[in-house]
Scaffold this motif. Structure first.
Motif, PDB file in Angstrom:
ATOM      1  N   CYS A  43      87.846  68.507-113.110  1.00  0.00           N
ATOM      2  CA  CYS A  43      86.465  68.096-113.403  1.00  0.00           C
ATOM      3  C   CYS A  43      86.262  66.603-113.167  1.00  0.00           C
ATOM      4  O   CYS A  43      85.274  66.200-112.541  1.00  0.00           O
ATOM      5  N   ALA A  44      87.188  65.784-113.648  1.00  0.00           N
ATOM      6  CA  ALA A  44      87.063  64.337-113.458  1.00  0.00           C
ATOM      7  C   ALA A  44      87.176  63.978-111.980  1.00  0.00           C
ATOM      8  O   ALA A  44      86.454  63.103-111.492  1.00  0.00           O
ATOM      9  N   GLY A  45      88.055  64.641-111.257  1.00  0.00           N
ATOM     10  CA  GLY A  45      88.205  64.387-109.828  1.00  0.00           C
ATOM     11  C   GLY A  45      86.951  64.741-109.051  1.00  0.00           C
ATOM     12  O   GLY A  45      86.513  63.985-108.165  1.00  0.00           O
ATOM     13  N   LEU A  46      86.337  65.872-109.385  1.00  0.00           N
ATOM     14  CA  LEU A  46      85.098  66.268-108.711  1.00  0.00           C
ATOM     15  C   LEU A  46      83.955  65.313-109.052  1.00  0.00           C
ATOM     16  O   LEU A  46      83.161  64.958-108.182  1.00  0.00           O
ATOM     17  N   THR A  47      83.882  64.886-110.308  1.00  0.00           N
ATOM     18  CA  THR A  47      82.842  63.933-110.694  1.00  0.00           C
ATOM     19  C   THR A  47      83.012  62.612-109.953  1.00  0.00           C
ATOM     20  O   THR A  47      82.045  62.025-109.458  1.00  0.00           O
ATOM     21  N   LEU A  48      84.240  62.140-109.852  1.00  0.00           N
ATOM     22  CA  LEU A  48      84.521  60.911-109.102  1.00  0.00           C
ATOM     23  C   LEU A  48      84.177  61.091-107.623  1.00  0.00           C
ATOM     24  O   LEU A  48      83.577  60.201-107.018  1.00  0.00           O
ATOM     25  N   ALA A  49      84.515  62.228-107.053  1.00  0.00           N
ATOM     26  CA  ALA A  49      84.207  62.483-105.639  1.00  0.00           C
ATOM     27  C   ALA A  49      82.700  62.485-105.394  1.00  0.00           C
ATOM     28  O   ALA A  49      82.229  61.933-104.395  1.00  0.00           O
ATOM     29  N   LEU A 109      84.892  69.897-119.334  1.00  0.00           N
ATOM     30  CA  LEU A 109      83.736  70.406-118.591  1.00  0.00           C
ATOM     31  C   LEU A 109      82.497  69.531-118.785  1.00  0.00           C
ATOM     32  O   LEU A 109      81.600  69.545-117.943  1.00  0.00           O
ATOM     33  N   LYS A 110      82.460  68.745-119.838  1.00  0.00           N
ATOM     34  CA  LYS A 110      81.295  67.893-120.088  1.00  0.00           C
ATOM     35  C   LYS A 110      81.120  66.817-119.025  1.00  0.00           C
ATOM     36  O   LYS A 110      80.043  66.270-118.876  1.00  0.00           O
ATOM     37  N   SER A 111      82.166  66.513-118.260  1.00  0.00           N
ATOM     38  CA  SER A 111      81.990  65.525-117.188  1.00  0.00           C
ATOM     39  C   SER A 111      81.014  66.044-116.134  1.00  0.00           C
ATOM     40  O   SER A 111      80.405  65.261-115.412  1.00  0.00           O
ATOM     41  N   PHE A 112      80.847  67.369-116.080  1.00  0.00           N
ATOM     42  CA  PHE A 112      79.887  67.930-115.130  1.00  0.00           C
ATOM     43  C   PHE A 112      78.441  67.606-115.514  1.00  0.00           C
ATOM     44  O   PHE A 112      77.550  67.693-114.679  1.00  0.00           O
ATOM     45  N   LEU A 113      78.197  67.222-116.772  1.00  0.00           N
ATOM     46  CA  LEU A 113      76.856  66.763-117.141  1.00  0.00           C
ATOM     47  C   LEU A 113      76.507  65.494-116.377  1.00  0.00           C
ATOM     48  O   LEU A 113      75.386  65.320-115.903  1.00  0.00           O
ATOM     49  N   GLN A 114      77.496  64.602-116.239  1.00  0.00           N
ATOM     50  CA  GLN A 114      77.290  63.377-115.466  1.00  0.00           C
ATOM     51  C   GLN A 114      77.116  63.711-113.985  1.00  0.00           C
ATOM     52  O   GLN A 114      76.271  63.123-113.305  1.00  0.00           O
ATOM     53  N   THR A 115      77.891  64.654-113.495  1.00  0.00           N
ATOM     54  CA  THR A 115      77.781  65.075-112.097  1.00  0.00           C
ATOM     55  C   THR A 115      76.387  65.615-111.819  1.00  0.00           C
ATOM     56  O   THR A 115      75.762  65.259-110.812  1.00  0.00           O
TER      57      THR A 115
END
Length: 119
Positions: free
Chosen positions: A74-80, A19-25
């Motif tokens: 989460c990683a897929g959404l951040t990449l998108a 879920l921490k990848s959403f911080l980057q998002t």
């Protein structure tokens, strides 16, 4: 008993880490730019979750399946989000043309040539 506890702790930790990848998002959305983020890194990050998810599915490991499913989403959404901020997702050639504000150059102090006195 300990193995079950360890599996639960690993699952919770894995989900929270994913879920921490959403911080980057959130940061990309707030800045309306993804120029400072490596799309290649995000793609390899998502790929890692996909490989571990496949392993978890093949071994029937519920902790791996849960944590890596959340991680892949989460990683897929951040990449998108990163790619969508760069331009058309279907036309990668547009990725470098969007959000390319020029950075003004700082003026350099005058350095006299060797042997010339400073005025």
């Amino acid at each position: 008993m300990f193995t079950h506890f360890l599996g639960t702790v690993a699952t919770v930790y894995g989900v929270l880490a994913a879920l921490k990848s959403f911080l980057q998002t959130r940061q990309m959305i707030a800045r309306r730019s993804s120029r400072d983020v490596s799309a290649l890194f995000l793609a390899s990050y998502a790929g890692g979750y996909a490989i571990w998810l496949a392993y978890g599915l093949s071994s029937g490991s519920l902790p791996l399946i849960v944590a890596d499913t959340v991680g892949l989403v989460c990683a897929g959404l951040t990449l998108a989000v990163a790619l969508s901020l760069r331009g058309s997702l279907t036309r990668p050639a547009t990725w470098n043309s969007r959000n390319t504000a020029s950075i003004p150059q700082r003026s350099q102090p005058h350095t006299p040539a060797v042997g010339h006195p400073v005025a």
